[in-house]
Motif scaffolding. Structure first.
Motif, PDB file in Angstrom:
ATOM      1  N   UNK A  20      35.727  37.741  34.984  1.00 22.84           N
ATOM      2  CA  UNK A  20      37.063  38.407  35.405  1.00 22.84           C
ATOM      3  C   UNK A  20      38.043  38.554  34.283  1.00 22.84           C
ATOM      4  N   UNK A  22      38.268  40.399  31.345  1.00 23.92           N
ATOM      5  CA  UNK A  22      38.817  41.647  30.860  1.00 23.92           C
ATOM      6  C   UNK A  22      39.530  42.290  31.909  1.00 23.92           C
ATOM      7  N   UNK A  23      39.410  42.149  33.108  1.00 24.94           N
ATOM      8  CA  UNK A  23      40.149  42.656  34.001  1.00 24.94           C
ATOM      9  C   UNK A  23      41.374  41.918  34.161  1.00 24.94           C
ATOM     10  N   UNK A  24      41.714  40.668  34.400  1.00 22.53           N
ATOM     11  CA  UNK A  24      42.626  39.890  34.299  1.00 22.53           C
ATOM     12  C   UNK A  24      43.547  40.045  33.240  1.00 22.53           C
ATOM     13  N   UNK A  26      43.800  42.668  31.531  1.00 23.55           N
ATOM     14  CA  UNK A  26      44.443  43.755  31.592  1.00 23.55           C
ATOM     15  C   UNK A  26      45.572  43.861  32.489  1.00 23.55           C
ATOM     16  N   UNK A  27      45.182  43.205  33.667  1.00 26.43           N
ATOM     17  CA  UNK A  27      46.282  43.011  34.616  1.00 26.43           C
ATOM     18  C   UNK A  27      47.603  42.357  34.271  1.00 26.43           C
ATOM     19  N   UNK A  28      47.286  41.327  33.447  1.00 26.13           N
ATOM     20  CA  UNK A  28      48.475  40.444  32.929  1.00 26.13           C
ATOM     21  C   UNK A  28      49.390  41.515  31.989  1.00 26.13           C
ATOM     22  N   UNK A  29      48.388  41.988  31.209  1.00 30.04           N
ATOM     23  CA  UNK A  29      49.387  43.033  30.054  1.00 30.04           C
ATOM     24  C   UNK A  29      49.994  44.246  30.865  1.00 30.04           C
ATOM     25  N   UNK A  30      49.235  44.968  31.477  1.00 25.72           N
ATOM     26  CA  UNK A  30      49.680  46.212  32.037  1.00 25.72           C
ATOM     27  C   UNK A  30      50.150  46.410  33.206  1.00 25.72           C
ATOM     28  N   UNK A  31      50.200  45.205  33.930  1.00 24.63           N
ATOM     29  CA  UNK A  31      50.913  45.135  35.181  1.00 24.63           C
ATOM     30  C   UNK A  31      52.052  44.021  35.051  1.00 24.63           C
ATOM     31  N   UNK A  32      51.495  43.065  34.847  1.00 19.64           N
ATOM     32  CA  UNK A  32      52.482  41.753  35.259  1.00 19.64           C
ATOM     33  C   UNK A  32      53.551  41.756  33.962  1.00 19.64           C
ATOM     34  N   UNK A  33      53.135  41.706  32.812  1.00 14.58           N
ATOM     35  CA  UNK A  33      53.967  41.922  31.900  1.00 14.58           C
ATOM     36  C   UNK A  33      54.800  42.930  31.740  1.00 14.58           C
ATOM     37  N   UNK A  34      54.063  44.369  32.173  1.00 13.02           N
ATOM     38  CA  UNK A  34      54.900  45.650  32.430  1.00 13.02           C
ATOM     39  C   UNK A  34      55.958  45.429  33.321  1.00 13.02           C
ATOM     40  N   UNK A  35      55.614  44.937  34.225  1.00 12.63           N
ATOM     41  CA  UNK A  35      56.587  44.904  35.383  1.00 12.63           C
ATOM     42  C   UNK A  35      57.856  44.133  34.851  1.00 12.63           C
ATOM     43  N   UNK A  37      58.808  43.233  31.903  1.00  4.45           N
ATOM     44  CA  UNK A  37      59.316  43.759  30.825  1.00  4.45           C
ATOM     45  C   UNK A  37      60.423  45.032  31.282  1.00  4.45           C
TER      46      UNK A  37
END
Lengths: 298, 272
Positions: A20, A22-24, A26-35, A37
């Motif tokens: 998990x 690579x997926x996680x 990506x989610x942490x950077x492009x979704x959680x962090x981006x949200x 930010x």
């Protein structure tokens, strides 16, 4: 943690985390962090580059006093109110027709699905040409019937209607596919029983097809409304930014795009995106609550 | 009675099919007209002589070949990487036990509800800070982590009998081999459907390429062609030739793989 005591369990957990990771990440950077930010940016006066200053709620205050934003919100609601019912009704009718076992029905399916896979840019381009007020096909046909066609894309009173026509044209295919999948899931025995009871087509539709299709219909309404809150492509493609038609057609996301990526008011754009999210969230929750009144889960 | 009903069904479908087709037909007809014919009042429906030259002139004026190559490159890369990363994670979520499993899954799912526009400003910043703006990588990287694909694939992995894993385990298969050699091949048709959904998403996406890339040789068809139309070119025959060329590849693919396309789109409807 007792569960992970044995060597084998630990090995499994380790393998799972490797899978998990690579997926996680990506989610942490492009979704959680981006949200997060985006929330942060919305409290700053961030422009294109350079230092941004924290300005508290200023962007939100400005947003709620911005007439352009209200106009965009009203336009967006118009898109939803016009397009969603039209798409649901038309695509249900088409799906019912395509579900009849007839010769050559496959050709109709192929043709009706075509807009789904057509490049939106090409779609926008050809419709812009069809709506051209001097040389366009639509006004020429209207002229044949003695009607003086409007300047579809530059008149703010009709530009929204023009975009709606294109959006409906583009969106029906997907809804037809989903309705057809739903229709094919209904067991034939219900209809056979109704035939024995002597029910006519309308009765069969109202008491079998519609209730059994209501979960599909509900899901479609929810996703179409979410999608139409984000309407952008066809407005951008068909109406030049400086045209007077833009005021009548500009949606929230169109305004967001203009603010954040052509004027580079990123803080303001970020605030707008957050408000859009809240609106969609509230509307979706309301629909989830209302579904109990009409959706039938066997 | 039934015959009469069928006539109505046919009539309705013919009407719908014509409405669907008119823009396509008009695009092709216009693309074959001379500039003068396209601007004639009253309207000329058929060109006196088909002007194939419009196609070669738009091909020469405009880097269509580069856009084709970029678009298919980005589509293939995004499909391959996304399906690999998402299916690997989905396998772990469906078949393995590990601490924090629910937390990570719920965290991922909760992100699915957030509209895409929220991420655009931050994604732009991330790409710029990684020096990836105006590259083809920027076009697929932020979209690789597709939560919907994870969710669907987890469902599909869960639907396979657990005996398969156990038997493979006894034979000494590693977890990765179980995923790669045993389970994944059984999910061929949902994976094909997901590939099509991902591919279509990349194909149709307009806003992100418009935002992140500027140079024409780093563009994909959707945004590249939009730039062409935006330049206020009024030579509609040439524009329509460009539009026809841009739309053609996916229409051809669709004629060959209609069944898979329909399965993919029907899958997108099973979200709820």
């Amino acid at each position: 943690m007792k569960k992970y005591k044995t060597k084998r369990a630990r090995k499994e957990a380790l393998a799972a985390y490797t899978f998990i990771l690579p997926f996680i990440t990506g989610i942490l950077i492009f979704n959680v962090y981006a949200f997060l930010k985006n929330i942060f940016i919305s409290f700053t006066n961030k422009k294109s580059f350079g230092a941004a200053k924290f300005i508290g709620m200023d962007n939100y205050v400005r947003l709620f006093g911005d007439e352009k934003f209200y106009q965009a919100l009203i336009n967006t609601l118009c898109y939803i109110v016009i397009c969603v019912p039209a798409i649901i009704i038309l695509s249900l009718l088409i799906a019912l027709a395509l579900n009849v076992k007839l010769k050559g029905i496959g050709i109709f399916r192929t043709l009706i699905y075509l807009p789904i896979i057509t490049l939106p840019t090409a779609v926008g381009m050809v419709w812009k040409w069809l709506f051209n007020n001097q040389f366009g096909l639509i006004n020429a046909v209207m002229g044949k019937f003695g009607i003086q066609g409007p300047a579809w894309l530059s008149d703010p009173n009709v530009s929204l209607i023009a975009v709606c026509i294109v959006l409906i044209w583009c969106s029906i295919g997907t809804a037809v596919i989903i309705f057809l999948a739903g229709l094919q899931g209904i067991e034939k025995t219900y209809y056979e029983a109704a035939d024995i009871d002597g029910a006519n087509s309308v009765q069969k539709f109202l008491s079998i097809t519609f209730p059994l299709l209501s979960p599909t219909t509900f899901m479609l309404i929810v996703t179409e409304i979410i999608g139409f809150f984000q309407v952008f492509d066809m407005i951008f493609l068909m109406i030049p930014p400086t045209s007077s038609g833009m005021a009548g057609a500009r949606s929230i996301v169109m305004l967001f795009y203009e603010e954040a990526f052509t004027k580079f008011n990123k803080g303001y754009g970020a605030a707008m995106a957050n408000i859009l999210f809240l609106i969609i969230l509230v509307i979706t929750i309301i629909q989830m609550k209302l579904q109990k009144k009409w959706v039938y889960y066997g | 009675m039934n015959k009469k009903k069928n006539v109505w069904v046919y009539a309705f479908l013919v009407l719908c099919a014509i409405t669907t087709l008119i823009p396509f037909i008009w695009m092709i007809l216009t693309s074959l007209k001379t500039y003068g014919e396209s601007m004639q009042v009253p309207l000329v429906i058929f060109p006196a002589e088909p002007q194939w030259v419009n196609y070669s002139s738009v091909w020469n004026k405009f880097p269509i070949l580069r856009l084709y190559i970029n678009t298919f490159f980005v589509m293939v890369i995004s499909i391959v990487i996304q399906i690999f990363i998402c299916s690997l994670a989905a396998y772990a979520f469906a078949r393995l036990t590990f601490p924090g499993k629910n937390f990570w899954f719920v965290l991922s799912l909760s992100m699915m509800m957030i509209p895409y526009q929220i991420f655009l400003v931050p994604h732009y910043d991330i790409m710029v800070s990684w020096n990836l703006s105006n590259t083809l990588t920027a076009l697929w990287l932020p979209k690789t982590f597709n939560i919907f694909a994870l969710f669907m694939l987890r469902q599909f992995f869960s639907s396979l009998p657990i005996d398969l894993d156990e038997a493979a385990q006894l034979d000494g298969c590693s977890k990765f081999r179980i995923y790669w050699n045993i389970l994944l091949p059984l999910l061929k048709s949902p994976i094909v459907a997901l590939c099509i959904l991902t591919g279509l998403g990349t194909w149709k996406d307009l806003m992100w390429p418009l935002i992140i890339n500027v140079d024409m040789d780093k563009m994909v068809l959707s945004a590249g062609l939009a730039n062409l139309t935006g330049q206020n070119i009024t030579n509609y025959p040439e524009l329509m030739a460009g539009g026809t060329l841009a739309a053609a590849p996916m229409i051809i693919l669709f004629f060959f793989f209609q069944k898979q396309f329909v399965e993919g789109i029907a899958m997108s409807g099973s979200k709820a």
